[in-house]
Design a protein around this motif. Sequence first.
Motif, PDB file in Angstrom:
ATOM      1  N   LEU A   1       0.798  -1.218   0.000  1.00  0.00           N
ATOM      2  CA  LEU A   1       0.000   0.000   0.000  1.00  0.00           C
ATOM      3  C   LEU A   1       0.834   1.272   0.000  1.00  0.00           C
ATOM      4  CD1 LEU A   1      -2.723  -1.074   2.583  1.00  0.00           C
ATOM      5  CD2 LEU A   1      -2.825  -1.207   0.083  1.00  0.00           C
ATOM      6  N   GLY A   2       2.122   1.169   0.205  1.00  0.00           N
ATOM      7  CA  GLY A   2       2.973   2.352   0.234  1.00  0.00           C
ATOM      8  C   GLY A   2       2.732   3.216   1.448  1.00  0.00           C
ATOM      9  N   LEU A   3       2.314   2.606   2.544  1.00  0.00           N
ATOM     10  CA  LEU A   3       1.959   3.397   3.719  1.00  0.00           C
ATOM     11  C   LEU A   3       3.094   3.545   4.724  1.00  0.00           C
ATOM     12  CD1 LEU A   3      -1.630   2.023   4.318  1.00  0.00           C
ATOM     13  CD2 LEU A   3      -0.974   4.194   3.283  1.00  0.00           C
ATOM     14  N   ARG A   4       3.793   2.456   5.038  1.00  0.00           N
ATOM     15  CA  ARG A   4       4.839   2.541   6.058  1.00  0.00           C
ATOM     16  C   ARG A   4       6.096   1.818   5.599  1.00  0.00           C
ATOM     17  NH1 ARG A   4       1.642   0.518  11.247  1.00  0.00           N
ATOM     18  NH2 ARG A   4       1.233  -1.094   9.734  1.00  0.00           N
ATOM     19  N   ASN A   5       7.212   2.392   5.976  1.00  0.00           N
ATOM     20  CA  ASN A   5       8.511   1.758   5.758  1.00  0.00           C
ATOM     21  C   ASN A   5       8.704   1.272   4.325  1.00  0.00           C
ATOM     22  OD1 ASN A   5       9.168   2.129   8.499  1.00  0.00           O
ATOM     23  ND2 ASN A   5       8.020   0.295   9.028  1.00  0.00           N
ATOM     24  N   VAL A   6       8.208   2.027   3.385  1.00  0.00           N
ATOM     25  CA  VAL A   6       8.385   1.665   1.988  1.00  0.00           C
ATOM     26  C   VAL A   6       9.709   2.213   1.519  1.00  0.00           C
ATOM     27  CG1 VAL A   6       7.498   1.955  -0.340  1.00  0.00           C
ATOM     28  CG2 VAL A   6       5.926   1.650   1.552  1.00  0.00           C
ATOM     29  N   GLY A   7      10.505   1.340   1.010  1.00  0.00           N
ATOM     30  CA  GLY A   7      11.786   1.770   0.483  1.00  0.00           C
ATOM     31  C   GLY A   7      11.992   1.162  -0.877  1.00  0.00           C
ATOM     32  N   PRO A   8      13.098   1.446  -1.471  1.00  0.00           N
ATOM     33  CA  PRO A   8      13.385   0.783  -2.741  1.00  0.00           C
ATOM     34  C   PRO A   8      13.571  -0.713  -2.489  1.00  0.00           C
ATOM     35  CG  PRO A   8      15.330   1.923  -1.952  1.00  0.00           C
ATOM     36  CD  PRO A   8      14.203   2.295  -1.033  1.00  0.00           C
ATOM     37  N   THR A   9      13.428  -1.503  -3.502  1.00  0.00           N
ATOM     38  CA  THR A   9      13.657  -2.932  -3.357  1.00  0.00           C
ATOM     39  C   THR A   9      15.117  -3.182  -2.974  1.00  0.00           C
ATOM     40  OG1 THR A   9      14.248  -3.249  -5.671  1.00  0.00           O
ATOM     41  CG2 THR A   9      11.899  -3.499  -5.087  1.00  0.00           C
ATOM     42  N   PRO A  10      15.415  -4.324  -2.399  1.00  0.00           N
ATOM     43  CA  PRO A  10      16.809  -4.626  -2.060  1.00  0.00           C
ATOM     44  C   PRO A  10      17.751  -4.538  -3.261  1.00  0.00           C
ATOM     45  CG  PRO A  10      15.354  -6.160  -0.939  1.00  0.00           C
ATOM     46  CD  PRO A  10      14.486  -5.351  -1.875  1.00  0.00           C
ATOM     47  N   ARG A  11      17.281  -4.941  -4.445  1.00  0.00           N
ATOM     48  CA  ARG A  11      18.132  -4.829  -5.642  1.00  0.00           C
ATOM     49  C   ARG A  11      18.485  -3.384  -5.960  1.00  0.00           C
ATOM     50  NH1 ARG A  11      15.238  -8.848  -9.802  1.00  0.00           N
ATOM     51  NH2 ARG A  11      16.221 -10.757  -9.110  1.00  0.00           N
ATOM     52  N   VAL A  12      17.504  -2.503  -5.831  1.00  0.00           N
ATOM     53  CA  VAL A  12      17.749  -1.078  -6.111  1.00  0.00           C
ATOM     54  C   VAL A  12      18.706  -0.502  -5.077  1.00  0.00           C
ATOM     55  CG1 VAL A  12      16.691   1.211  -6.239  1.00  0.00           C
ATOM     56  CG2 VAL A  12      15.594  -0.736  -7.366  1.00  0.00           C
ATOM     57  N   ALA A  13      18.470  -0.798  -3.812  1.00  0.00           N
ATOM     58  CA  ALA A  13      19.363  -0.294  -2.756  1.00  0.00           C
ATOM     59  C   ALA A  13      20.782  -0.801  -2.973  1.00  0.00           C
ATOM     60  CB  ALA A  13      18.840  -0.717  -1.389  1.00  0.00           C
ATOM     61  N   GLU A  14      20.933  -2.068  -3.322  1.00  0.00           N
ATOM     62  CA  GLU A  14      22.271  -2.620  -3.569  1.00  0.00           C
ATOM     63  C   GLU A  14      22.928  -1.942  -4.767  1.00  0.00           C
ATOM     64  OE1 GLU A  14      24.541  -6.788  -4.679  1.00  0.00           O
ATOM     65  OE2 GLU A  14      22.412  -6.849  -4.197  1.00  0.00           O
ATOM     66  N   PHE A  15      22.162  -1.717  -5.827  1.00  0.00           N
ATOM     67  CA  PHE A  15      22.695  -1.036  -7.005  1.00  0.00           C
ATOM     68  C   PHE A  15      23.213   0.348  -6.638  1.00  0.00           C
ATOM     69  CE2 PHE A  15      22.008   1.846 -10.633  1.00  0.00           C
ATOM     70  CZ  PHE A  15      22.820   1.246 -11.579  1.00  0.00           C
ATOM     71  N   ILE A  16      22.397   1.118  -5.949  1.00  0.00           N
ATOM     72  CA  ILE A  16      22.810   2.471  -5.572  1.00  0.00           C
ATOM     73  C   ILE A  16      24.042   2.420  -4.677  1.00  0.00           C
ATOM     74  CG2 ILE A  16      22.151   4.559  -4.293  1.00  0.00           C
ATOM     75  CD1 ILE A  16      19.241   4.020  -5.226  1.00  0.00           C
ATOM     76  N   ASN A  17      24.083   1.480  -3.761  1.00  0.00           N
ATOM     77  CA  ASN A  17      25.191   1.394  -2.810  1.00  0.00           C
ATOM     78  C   ASN A  17      26.490   0.867  -3.405  1.00  0.00           C
ATOM     79  OD1 ASN A  17      23.915   2.430  -0.495  1.00  0.00           O
ATOM     80  ND2 ASN A  17      22.959   0.448  -0.090  1.00  0.00           N
ATOM     81  N   THR A  18      26.431   0.120  -4.496  1.00  0.00           N
ATOM     82  CA  THR A  18      27.640  -0.561  -4.956  1.00  0.00           C
ATOM     83  C   THR A  18      28.097  -0.252  -6.374  1.00  0.00           C
ATOM     84  OG1 THR A  18      26.404  -2.514  -5.698  1.00  0.00           O
ATOM     85  CG2 THR A  18      27.186  -2.516  -3.411  1.00  0.00           C
ATOM     86  N   VAL A  19      27.248   0.277  -7.242  1.00  0.00           N
ATOM     87  CA  VAL A  19      27.660   0.451  -8.633  1.00  0.00           C
ATOM     88  C   VAL A  19      28.792   1.492  -8.721  1.00  0.00           C
ATOM     89  CG1 VAL A  19      25.950   2.233  -9.229  1.00  0.00           C
ATOM     90  CG2 VAL A  19      26.845   0.693 -11.005  1.00  0.00           C
ATOM     91  N   ALA A  20      29.804   1.141  -9.457  1.00  0.00           N
ATOM     92  CA  ALA A  20      30.960   2.028  -9.611  1.00  0.00           C
ATOM     93  C   ALA A  20      30.613   3.229 -10.483  1.00  0.00           C
ATOM     94  CB  ALA A  20      32.123   1.259 -10.241  1.00  0.00           C
ATOM     95  N   GLY A  21      31.077   4.394 -10.071  1.00  0.00           N
ATOM     96  CA  GLY A  21      30.927   5.601 -10.869  1.00  0.00           C
ATOM     97  C   GLY A  21      29.664   6.399 -10.643  1.00  0.00           C
ATOM     98  N   LEU A  22      28.788   5.953  -9.760  1.00  0.00           N
ATOM     99  CA  LEU A  22      27.543   6.691  -9.544  1.00  0.00           C
ATOM    100  C   LEU A  22      27.810   8.096  -9.016  1.00  0.00           C
ATOM    101  CD1 LEU A  22      24.425   6.329  -9.747  1.00  0.00           C
ATOM    102  CD2 LEU A  22      24.465   5.834  -7.306  1.00  0.00           C
ATOM    103  N   ASP A  23      28.871   8.245  -8.249  1.00  0.00           N
ATOM    104  CA  ASP A  23      29.196   9.552  -7.665  1.00  0.00           C
ATOM    105  C   ASP A  23      29.544  10.599  -8.713  1.00  0.00           C
ATOM    106  OD1 ASP A  23      31.507   8.015  -8.193  1.00  0.00           O
ATOM    107  OD2 ASP A  23      32.692   9.243  -6.821  1.00  0.00           O
ATOM    108  N   GLU A  24      29.748  10.200  -9.955  1.00  0.00           N
ATOM    109  CA  GLU A  24      30.093  11.140 -11.034  1.00  0.00           C
ATOM    110  C   GLU A  24      28.910  11.422 -11.952  1.00  0.00           C
ATOM    111  OE1 GLU A  24      33.243   9.052 -12.925  1.00  0.00           O
ATOM    112  OE2 GLU A  24      34.547   9.147 -11.170  1.00  0.00           O
ATOM    113  N   LYS A  25      27.720  10.945 -11.587  1.00  0.00           N
ATOM    114  CA  LYS A  25      26.564  11.035 -12.480  1.00  0.00           C
ATOM    115  C   LYS A  25      25.442  11.885 -11.909  1.00  0.00           C
ATOM    116  CE  LYS A  25      28.684   8.131 -15.039  1.00  0.00           C
ATOM    117  NZ  LYS A  25      29.493   8.642 -16.098  1.00  0.00           N
ATOM    118  N   LYS A  26      24.603  12.362 -12.827  1.00  0.00           N
ATOM    119  CA  LYS A  26      23.326  12.972 -12.449  1.00  0.00           C
ATOM    120  C   LYS A  26      22.323  11.831 -12.372  1.00  0.00           C
ATOM    121  CE  LYS A  26      24.409  17.301 -14.553  1.00  0.00           C
ATOM    122  NZ  LYS A  26      23.919  18.614 -14.521  1.00  0.00           N
ATOM    123  N   VAL A  27      21.492  11.852 -11.332  1.00  0.00           N
ATOM    124  CA  VAL A  27      20.589  10.732 -11.076  1.00  0.00           C
ATOM    125  C   VAL A  27      19.147  11.219 -10.957  1.00  0.00           C
ATOM    126  CG1 VAL A  27      20.016   8.879  -9.464  1.00  0.00           C
ATOM    127  CG2 VAL A  27      22.415   9.453  -9.885  1.00  0.00           C
ATOM    128  N   GLY A  28      18.272  10.580 -11.717  1.00  0.00           N
ATOM    129  CA  GLY A  28      16.838  10.778 -11.593  1.00  0.00           C
ATOM    130  C   GLY A  28      16.234   9.495 -11.037  1.00  0.00           C
TER     131      GLY A  28
END
Length: 138
Positions: free
Chosen positions: A64-91
């Motif tokens: 329902l998107g009501l409580r404790n909704v976050g990105p999926t674990p795959r998305v969180a892992e991608f953001i946390n680990t992908v190389a070079g993200l710190d040099e990019k614009k992100v939408g």
Amino acid sequence: MPFKPKRVLIAFDNEGGRCGIVVPRMKMLLEDRAFEVETYELGSGEADLDSFDGVLIGTPVKGLGLRNVGPTPRVAEFINTVAGLDEKKVGLFCVYDVREGDVFDKMKNLVYERGAEYVSEWAYWRLRPEEGETILPA
């Protein structure tokens, strides 16, 4: 100086088939605006951001998107680990059933922690993905 199109990667988790509903049209609309766009479904191998100017990251919103909704674990892992993200614009984008909740706050925090430049966000309603549609700003 000749025109050089910006290259954008749409990286998304297609759990439940939600993001797959909006990604093809998002890609087409961005290409209509002279972007070079590639898509990458999370979990389908390694992502290489070197040749891209920006990254759009998408997550489905579970429940329902009501409580404790976050990105999926795959998305969180991608953001946390992908190389070079710190040099990019992100939408960011999400696809929800009832409401998006606070998924963007959590995703933005992850993006900021990586040192990337947050640009914008857009939430798509799964039942009417084109309603009120916008393209993430260039």
